[in-house]
Design a protein around this motif. Structure first.
Motif, PDB file in Angstrom:
ATOM      1  N   ASP A 126     -21.782  72.408  97.131  1.00  9.94           N
ATOM      2  CA  ASP A 126     -21.175  73.315  98.121  1.00  9.94           C
ATOM      3  C   ASP A 126     -19.919  72.703  98.736  1.00  9.94           C
ATOM      4  O   ASP A 126     -19.150  73.384  99.401  1.00  9.94           O
ATOM      5  N   LEU A 127     -19.746  71.393  98.521  1.00  8.53           N
ATOM      6  CA  LEU A 127     -18.569  70.713  99.070  1.00  8.53           C
ATOM      7  C   LEU A 127     -17.320  70.967  98.232  1.00  8.53           C
ATOM      8  O   LEU A 127     -16.207  70.716  98.660  1.00  8.53           O
ATOM      9  N   ILE A 128     -17.539  71.456  97.013  1.00  3.18           N
ATOM     10  CA  ILE A 128     -16.409  71.724  96.119  1.00  3.18           C
ATOM     11  C   ILE A 128     -15.763  73.046  96.510  1.00  3.18           C
ATOM     12  O   ILE A 128     -16.468  74.037  96.754  1.00  3.18           O
ATOM     13  N   HIS A 129     -14.449  73.041  96.584  1.00  3.51           N
ATOM     14  CA  HIS A 129     -13.721  74.264  96.933  1.00  3.51           C
ATOM     15  C   HIS A 129     -14.140  75.404  96.004  1.00  3.51           C
ATOM     16  O   HIS A 129     -14.224  75.208  94.779  1.00  3.51           O
ATOM     17  N   ASN A 130     -14.415  76.544  96.612  1.00  3.66           N
ATOM     18  CA  ASN A 130     -14.880  77.718  95.860  1.00  3.66           C
ATOM     19  C   ASN A 130     -14.154  77.907  94.532  1.00  3.66           C
ATOM     20  O   ASN A 130     -12.929  77.970  94.509  1.00  3.66           O
ATOM     21  N   GLY A 131     -14.938  78.003  93.453  1.00  5.52           N
ATOM     22  CA  GLY A 131     -14.361  78.315  92.151  1.00  5.52           C
ATOM     23  C   GLY A 131     -13.893  77.102  91.360  1.00  5.52           C
ATOM     24  O   GLY A 131     -13.588  77.225  90.184  1.00  5.52           O
ATOM     25  N   LYS A 132     -13.844  75.911  91.992  1.00  4.01           N
ATOM     26  CA  LYS A 132     -13.421  74.701  91.273  1.00  4.01           C
ATOM     27  C   LYS A 132     -14.668  73.950  90.806  1.00  4.01           C
ATOM     28  O   LYS A 132     -15.780  74.237  91.253  1.00  4.01           O
ATOM     29  N   ASN A 133     -14.486  72.980  89.882  1.00  2.72           N
ATOM     30  CA  ASN A 133     -15.689  72.254  89.455  1.00  2.72           C
ATOM     31  C   ASN A 133     -15.668  70.762  89.774  1.00  2.72           C
ATOM     32  O   ASN A 133     -16.508  70.007  89.283  1.00  2.72           O
ATOM     33  N   GLU A 134     -14.734  70.367  90.619  1.00  2.00           N
ATOM     34  CA  GLU A 134     -14.684  68.959  90.974  1.00  2.00           C
ATOM     35  C   GLU A 134     -14.024  68.792  92.343  1.00  2.00           C
ATOM     36  O   GLU A 134     -13.020  69.443  92.628  1.00  2.00           O
ATOM     37  N   ALA A 135     -14.615  67.956  93.178  1.00  2.00           N
ATOM     38  CA  ALA A 135     -13.983  67.634  94.463  1.00  2.00           C
ATOM     39  C   ALA A 135     -13.851  66.121  94.561  1.00  2.00           C
ATOM     40  O   ALA A 135     -14.688  65.379  94.034  1.00  2.00           O
ATOM     41  N   GLU A 136     -12.791  65.675  95.215  1.00  2.65           N
ATOM     42  CA  GLU A 136     -12.569  64.232  95.322  1.00  2.65           C
ATOM     43  C   GLU A 136     -11.962  63.896  96.689  1.00  2.65           C
ATOM     44  O   GLU A 136     -11.084  64.595  97.167  1.00  2.65           O
ATOM     45  N   VAL A 137     -12.476  62.829  97.293  1.00  2.00           N
ATOM     46  CA  VAL A 137     -11.936  62.376  98.577  1.00  2.00           C
ATOM     47  C   VAL A 137     -11.656  60.878  98.492  1.00  2.00           C
ATOM     48  O   VAL A 137     -12.489  60.114  98.003  1.00  2.00           O
ATOM     49  N   THR A 138     -10.487  60.482  98.953  1.00  2.00           N
ATOM     50  CA  THR A 138     -10.157  59.057  99.036  1.00  2.00           C
ATOM     51  C   THR A 138      -9.852  58.698 100.484  1.00  2.00           C
ATOM     52  O   THR A 138      -9.104  59.402 101.158  1.00  2.00           O
ATOM     53  N   VAL A 139     -10.483  57.615 100.957  1.00  2.00           N
ATOM     54  CA  VAL A 139     -10.189  57.100 102.289  1.00  2.00           C
ATOM     55  C   VAL A 139      -9.475  55.764 102.103  1.00  2.00           C
ATOM     56  O   VAL A 139      -9.974  54.878 101.403  1.00  2.00           O
ATOM     57  N   VAL A 140      -8.294  55.643 102.694  1.00  2.00           N
ATOM     58  CA  VAL A 140      -7.527  54.404 102.587  1.00  2.00           C
ATOM     59  C   VAL A 140      -7.610  53.661 103.920  1.00  2.00           C
ATOM     60  O   VAL A 140      -7.274  54.212 104.964  1.00  2.00           O
ATOM     61  N   PHE A 141      -8.103  52.433 103.866  1.00  2.00           N
ATOM     62  CA  PHE A 141      -8.207  51.593 105.061  1.00  2.00           C
ATOM     63  C   PHE A 141      -7.064  50.590 105.091  1.00  2.00           C
ATOM     64  O   PHE A 141      -6.617  50.118 104.041  1.00  2.00           O
ATOM     65  N   GLN A 142      -6.645  50.259 106.295  1.00  4.67           N
ATOM     66  CA  GLN A 142      -5.665  49.195 106.453  1.00  4.67           C
ATOM     67  C   GLN A 142      -6.292  48.120 107.324  1.00  4.67           C
ATOM     68  O   GLN A 142      -6.816  48.399 108.395  1.00  4.67           O
ATOM     69  N   SER A 143      -6.277  46.890 106.848  1.00  9.18           N
ATOM     70  CA  SER A 143      -6.803  45.778 107.641  1.00  9.18           C
ATOM     71  C   SER A 143      -5.796  44.645 107.549  1.00  9.18           C
ATOM     72  O   SER A 143      -5.631  44.041 106.494  1.00  9.18           O
ATOM     73  N   GLY A 144      -5.089  44.392 108.630  1.00  8.03           N
ATOM     74  CA  GLY A 144      -3.998  43.429 108.593  1.00  8.03           C
ATOM     75  C   GLY A 144      -2.954  43.919 107.603  1.00  8.03           C
ATOM     76  O   GLY A 144      -2.546  45.078 107.658  1.00  8.03           O
ATOM     77  N   ASN A 145      -2.586  43.057 106.646  1.00  9.94           N
ATOM     78  CA  ASN A 145      -1.607  43.530 105.659  1.00  9.94           C
ATOM     79  C   ASN A 145      -2.274  43.957 104.348  1.00  9.94           C
ATOM     80  O   ASN A 145      -1.615  44.173 103.346  1.00  9.94           O
ATOM     81  N   LYS A 146      -3.629  44.073 104.399  1.00 12.76           N
ATOM     82  CA  LYS A 146      -4.347  44.485 103.189  1.00 12.76           C
ATOM     83  C   LYS A 146      -4.742  45.949 103.283  1.00 12.76           C
ATOM     84  O   LYS A 146      -5.040  46.446 104.363  1.00 12.76           O
ATOM     85  N   SER A 147      -4.761  46.610 102.130  1.00  8.46           N
ATOM     86  CA  SER A 147      -5.279  47.973 102.164  1.00  8.46           C
ATOM     87  C   SER A 147      -6.376  48.145 101.111  1.00  8.46           C
ATOM     88  O   SER A 147      -6.387  47.480 100.076  1.00  8.46           O
ATOM     89  N   TYR A 148      -7.354  48.982 101.439  1.00  7.58           N
ATOM     90  CA  TYR A 148      -8.520  49.192 100.586  1.00  7.58           C
ATOM     91  C   TYR A 148      -8.710  50.682 100.392  1.00  7.58           C
ATOM     92  O   TYR A 148      -8.413  51.464 101.285  1.00  7.58           O
ATOM     93  N   GLU A 149      -9.246  51.036  99.231  1.00  2.76           N
ATOM     94  CA  GLU A 149      -9.417  52.450  98.906  1.00  2.76           C
ATOM     95  C   GLU A 149     -10.834  52.756  98.461  1.00  2.76           C
ATOM     96  O   GLU A 149     -11.330  52.133  97.531  1.00  2.76           O
ATOM     97  N   VAL A 150     -11.461  53.705  99.118  1.00  3.58           N
ATOM     98  CA  VAL A 150     -12.768  54.173  98.669  1.00  3.58           C
ATOM     99  C   VAL A 150     -12.605  55.620  98.207  1.00  3.58           C
ATOM    100  O   VAL A 150     -11.984  56.422  98.896  1.00  3.58           O
ATOM    101  N   THR A 151     -13.129  55.918  97.025  1.00  2.00           N
ATOM    102  CA  THR A 151     -13.041  57.282  96.491  1.00  2.00           C
ATOM    103  C   THR A 151     -14.428  57.761  96.093  1.00  2.00           C
ATOM    104  O   THR A 151     -15.223  56.998  95.565  1.00  2.00           O
ATOM    105  N   ARG A 152     -14.710  59.003  96.401  1.00  2.75           N
ATOM    106  CA  ARG A 152     -15.937  59.611  95.889  1.00  2.75           C
ATOM    107  C   ARG A 152     -15.588  60.963  95.288  1.00  2.75           C
ATOM    108  O   ARG A 152     -14.750  61.696  95.821  1.00  2.75           O
ATOM    109  N   LYS A 153     -16.270  61.237  94.207  1.00  2.00           N
ATOM    110  CA  LYS A 153     -16.005  62.452  93.450  1.00  2.00           C
ATOM    111  C   LYS A 153     -17.329  63.163  93.210  1.00  2.00           C
ATOM    112  O   LYS A 153     -18.345  62.502  92.979  1.00  2.00           O
ATOM    113  N   VAL A 154     -17.349  64.457  93.260  1.00  2.00           N
ATOM    114  CA  VAL A 154     -18.521  65.196  92.794  1.00  2.00           C
ATOM    115  C   VAL A 154     -18.030  66.201  91.756  1.00  2.00           C
ATOM    116  O   VAL A 154     -17.012  66.862  91.943  1.00  2.00           O
TER     117      VAL A 154
END
Ligand code: ATP
Ligand code: MG
Length: 169
Positions: free
Chosen positions: A64-92
């Protein structure tokens, strides 16, 4: 550490790829009713696997999290810690065999427990109060003083010591 950016692809009402920038500090999201404000919070919780149930993302099923009519949803959260950056992605993803959920940490395929391990170094836990949802405040004000004290102990990290002490005796 702070969230620098959230990227939504076909998540709930976000049918087009949407990049939401955040700053280090206090950020407010405003908009008309039904414009997708809460969906942004849902997307962060989904991506970081912070809710034990999809119900807390206001959805009956993960699909139900997938936009109506599509078959895949994806979210990426980008964190910044000092001068480093990290990326978490989840897909359904919906396939002809069923639906699947995938996690990635800095572009590499991983699983939920690795994501949680990664987040714990920043003090983010699925059972903590990093995220206060609508209704939580009311729930807390209606609690007994003892229950409320328990929450403060949890946040302050005192409960951890109580548990250790109990184990010892
Ligand atoms: P409020 O101010 O009322 O709290 P809000 O800005 O928080 O509103 P949201 O709850 O984030 O709004 O968004 C609700 C909208 O998201 C509804 O219009 C709903 O139809 C839409 N929506 C939810 N899931 C999907 C989906 N899978 N596909 C398309 N739209 C969706
Ligand atoms: Mg809302």
């Amino acid at each position: 550490m702070f969230i620098k950016k959230v990227v939504l692809k076909n998540f709930k009402s976000f049918g087009k790829k949407t990049e939401i920038p955040f700053i280090d500090g206090f950020v407010v999201i405003s908009g008309p009713n039904g414009s997708g404000k809460s969906n942004i919070i849902d997307s962060i919780l989904f991506c970081l696997g912070l809710t034990p149930s999809t119900k807390q993302l206001r959805a009956d099923r993960l699909t139900d999290l997938i936009h109506n009519g599509k078959n895949e949803a994806e979210v990426t959260v980008v964190f910044q810690s000092g001068n480093k950056s990290y990326e978490v992605t989840r897909k359904v993803k919906i396939t002809d065999k069923g639906y699947y959920s995938y996690y990635y940490l800095n572009g590499k395929s991983t699983n939920l427990s690795e994501i949680h391990k990664f987040l714990s170094q920043f003090g983010i836990y699925s059972d903590a109060y990093n995220v206060v949802m609508q209704g939580d405040v009311t729930r807390i004000t209606e609690m007994s003083p003892l229950q409320r004290r328990k929450i403060i102990d949890d946040i302050a990290g005192i409960s951890e010591f109580d548990e250790k002490r109990e184990k010892r005796t």
